[in-house]
Design a protein around this motif. Structure first.
Motif, PDB file in Angstrom:
ATOM      1  N   VAL A 180       0.835  -1.196   0.000  1.00  0.00           N
ATOM      2  CA  VAL A 180       0.000   0.000   0.000  1.00  0.00           C
ATOM      3  C   VAL A 180       0.874   1.251   0.000  1.00  0.00           C
ATOM      4  O   VAL A 180       0.672   2.179  -0.799  1.00  0.00           O
ATOM      5  CB  VAL A 180      -0.943   0.009   1.223  1.00  0.00           C
ATOM      6  N   ILE A 181       1.866   1.256   0.892  1.00  0.00           N
ATOM      7  CA  ILE A 181       2.748   2.427   0.965  1.00  0.00           C
ATOM      8  C   ILE A 181       3.606   2.532  -0.292  1.00  0.00           C
ATOM      9  O   ILE A 181       3.878   3.634  -0.783  1.00  0.00           O
ATOM     10  CB  ILE A 181       3.629   2.358   2.227  1.00  0.00           C
ATOM     11  N   ASP A 182       4.024   1.375  -0.843  1.00  0.00           N
ATOM     12  CA  ASP A 182       4.783   1.392  -2.104  1.00  0.00           C
ATOM     13  C   ASP A 182       4.052   2.214  -3.158  1.00  0.00           C
ATOM     14  O   ASP A 182       4.639   3.081  -3.814  1.00  0.00           O
ATOM     15  CB  ASP A 182       4.952  -0.047  -2.627  1.00  0.00           C
ATOM     16  N   VAL A 183       2.782   1.931  -3.320  1.00  0.00           N
ATOM     17  CA  VAL A 183       1.986   2.611  -4.348  1.00  0.00           C
ATOM     18  C   VAL A 183       1.941   4.112  -4.088  1.00  0.00           C
ATOM     19  O   VAL A 183       2.177   4.926  -4.988  1.00  0.00           O
ATOM     20  CB  VAL A 183       0.554   2.038  -4.393  1.00  0.00           C
ATOM     21  N   LEU A 184       1.654   4.460  -2.847  1.00  0.00           N
ATOM     22  CA  LEU A 184       1.524   5.881  -2.512  1.00  0.00           C
ATOM     23  C   LEU A 184       2.863   6.612  -2.660  1.00  0.00           C
ATOM     24  O   LEU A 184       2.898   7.769  -3.067  1.00  0.00           O
ATOM     25  CB  LEU A 184       0.993   6.030  -1.080  1.00  0.00           C
ATOM     26  N   GLU A 185       3.947   5.900  -2.345  1.00  0.00           N
ATOM     27  CA  GLU A 185       5.258   6.517  -2.459  1.00  0.00           C
ATOM     28  C   GLU A 185       5.641   6.716  -3.928  1.00  0.00           C
ATOM     29  O   GLU A 185       6.169   7.755  -4.323  1.00  0.00           O
ATOM     30  CB  GLU A 185       6.310   5.649  -1.759  1.00  0.00           C
ATOM     31  N   GLN A 186       5.328   5.689  -4.739  1.00  0.00           N
ATOM     32  CA  GLN A 186       5.634   5.791  -6.159  1.00  0.00           C
ATOM     33  C   GLN A 186       4.892   6.960  -6.808  1.00  0.00           C
ATOM     34  O   GLN A 186       5.366   7.550  -7.778  1.00  0.00           O
ATOM     35  CB  GLN A 186       5.263   4.495  -6.881  1.00  0.00           C
ATOM     36  N   GLN A 187       3.720   7.261  -6.270  1.00  0.00           N
ATOM     37  CA  GLN A 187       2.963   8.377  -6.826  1.00  0.00           C
ATOM     38  C   GLN A 187       3.365   9.702  -6.187  1.00  0.00           C
ATOM     39  O   GLN A 187       2.766  10.739  -6.496  1.00  0.00           O
ATOM     40  CB  GLN A 187       1.462   8.119  -6.643  1.00  0.00           C
ATOM     41  N   GLY A 188       4.311   9.636  -5.284  1.00  0.00           N
ATOM     42  CA  GLY A 188       4.806  10.870  -4.687  1.00  0.00           C
ATOM     43  C   GLY A 188       3.874  11.482  -3.659  1.00  0.00           C
ATOM     44  O   GLY A 188       3.987  12.664  -3.333  1.00  0.00           O
ATOM     45  N   LEU A 189       2.951  10.688  -3.142  1.00  0.00           N
ATOM     46  CA  LEU A 189       1.967  11.238  -2.201  1.00  0.00           C
ATOM     47  C   LEU A 189       2.438  11.133  -0.756  1.00  0.00           C
ATOM     48  O   LEU A 189       1.971  11.881   0.101  1.00  0.00           O
ATOM     49  CB  LEU A 189       0.623  10.517  -2.370  1.00  0.00           C
ATOM     50  N   VAL A 190       3.333  10.178  -0.498  1.00  0.00           N
ATOM     51  CA  VAL A 190       3.922  10.050   0.836  1.00  0.00           C
ATOM     52  C   VAL A 190       5.422   9.800   0.675  1.00  0.00           C
ATOM     53  O   VAL A 190       5.882   9.422  -0.405  1.00  0.00           O
ATOM     54  CB  VAL A 190       3.309   8.883   1.652  1.00  0.00           C
ATOM     55  N   VAL A 191       6.159  10.001   1.751  1.00  0.00           N
ATOM     56  CA  VAL A 191       7.582   9.659   1.745  1.00  0.00           C
ATOM     57  C   VAL A 191       7.907   8.774   2.941  1.00  0.00           C
ATOM     58  O   VAL A 191       7.322   8.914   4.010  1.00  0.00           O
ATOM     59  CB  VAL A 191       8.493  10.907   1.804  1.00  0.00           C
ATOM     60  N   ARG A 192       8.861   7.858   2.687  1.00  0.00           N
ATOM     61  CA  ARG A 192       9.398   7.039   3.767  1.00  0.00           C
ATOM     62  C   ARG A 192      10.695   7.680   4.242  1.00  0.00           C
ATOM     63  O   ARG A 192      11.582   7.987   3.442  1.00  0.00           O
ATOM     64  CB  ARG A 192       9.743   5.643   3.267  1.00  0.00           C
ATOM     65  N   SER A 193      10.790   7.836   5.555  1.00  0.00           N
ATOM     66  CA  SER A 193      12.111   8.179   6.101  1.00  0.00           C
ATOM     67  C   SER A 193      12.244   7.425   7.420  1.00  0.00           C
ATOM     68  O   SER A 193      11.251   7.141   8.081  1.00  0.00           O
ATOM     69  CB  SER A 193      12.244   9.683   6.302  1.00  0.00           C
ATOM     70  N   ARG A 194      13.491   7.124   7.785  1.00  0.00           N
ATOM     71  CA  ARG A 194      13.703   6.341   8.993  1.00  0.00           C
ATOM     72  C   ARG A 194      13.324   7.148  10.228  1.00  0.00           C
ATOM     73  O   ARG A 194      13.682   8.334  10.328  1.00  0.00           O
ATOM     74  CB  ARG A 194      15.165   5.898   9.096  1.00  0.00           C
ATOM     75  N   ASP A 195      12.625   6.508  11.106  1.00  0.00           N
ATOM     76  CA  ASP A 195      12.307   7.127  12.388  1.00  0.00           C
ATOM     77  C   ASP A 195      13.603   7.219  13.192  1.00  0.00           C
ATOM     78  O   ASP A 195      14.279   6.221  13.420  1.00  0.00           O
ATOM     79  CB  ASP A 195      11.267   6.258  13.116  1.00  0.00           C
TER      80      ASP A 195
END
Lengths: 169, 169
Positions: free
Chosen positions: A93-108
């Motif tokens: 789910v997050i993969d999709v949103l990240e690929q579309q640039g809607l969310v970003v992953r960063s290390r906590d």
DNA sequence: TATTGTTATACTCTATAACTATA
DNA sequence: TATAGTTATAGAGTATAACAATA
């Protein structure tokens, strides 16, 4: 003495008296909350998915964005917990949103095992300008069948049902 | 108690009255019926499936039996139509019920392409003595959170929603 | 030509378990 | 030892399309 507070047809035929009204299937199903909930949920979900089709997002993706908009940033697992989605499913789910640039992953920084999922500017913009209006339109279309009073009633009652809140006396 | 993962922002909370809240809590709650319905439906379905576990039947199988009890005999396709199940899926559903001796297939004399699916005696008995009481107990457990008034309200409103009945003025 | 039941198949969705890197 | 994220995989559930018998 137990008052199950259930629609009569669901009490089975075991109600002593012989006021034996033959319950039709329509009547029994129409008074079974389980069925009504399932039907209503299916109908509204179908409409929401249909409306979201052009965006490349699913109804559940929208849920993720909404959660992040209000309470983000959050870990993948925390988002999944709120939406009743397994952490292994959340990865995609997050993969999709990240690929579309809607969310970003960063290390906590506090816990480097976890990600800190955050809405991006474009994600926030998409929510405000497209997704909220879109879903609002679907909702109002469906709710148009109800009086204003019933709409408020419905949401309040459903929140009690799903939230597990005990009935206030 | 269980946490059904209702997104907190959707549960309510501060209602900012002066229209400057960034489109969160208050507005989102008013438009969250889709979420609430999905969550409530999932919760009650899980409980019903759990309760039916010992019977070897699924919640949907119970629906088939209920429909047949009141309006049977019916063709497989007609049953499927009423429960929103595809005819190809109905084949397996009826297979299970037939293997358990709860329904019988016989050719419809008026239209020999179709089956005439009918409840058997054991099927009827199981409904009355086991299934109706079982599902009624689950419903009452869930509905216990609501006032009597709200229970009636809920079913009426849901029926309007799912039925597509236009709002009576 | 259309429809009921059937079958085979493919697709979606999801969870489970094992792995890694951190804690 | 426990946990977050990841991955591979398996299972459930469902729909789609084609086929036979019947309309």
């Amino acid at each position: 003495m137990e008052d199950w507070g259930l629609p009569d047809p669901l009490r089975g035929g075991a109600m002593g008296g012989n006021g034996h009204e033959p319950a039709t299937a329509a009547r029994r199903l129409a008074e079974s909350t389980g069925w009504l909930l399932t039907d209503a949920a299916r109908e509204i979900t179908l409409k929401l998915e249909e409306a979201l089709k052009g965006t490349g997002l699913r109804w559940r993706d929208y849920g993720v964005l909404v959660v992040l908009e209000a309470d983000g940033p959050l870990s993948q697992q925390e988002i999944g917990r709120r939406l009743a989605v397994d952490r292994s499913t959340m990865v995609h789910v997050i993969d999709v949103l990240e690929q579309q640039g809607l969310v970003v992953r960063s290390r906590d920084r506090a816990d480097r095992r976890a990600y800190s999922i955050e809405l991006t500017g474009p994600g926030r913009t998409l929510l405000v300008e497209v997704l909220h209006p879109l879903t609002a339109r679907v909702h109002s279309g469906v709710m148009a069948r109800l009086t204003h009073e019933d709409r408020a009633h419905l949401n309040r009652i459903l929140a009690q049902l799903a939230g597990g809140a005990p009935r206030p006396e």
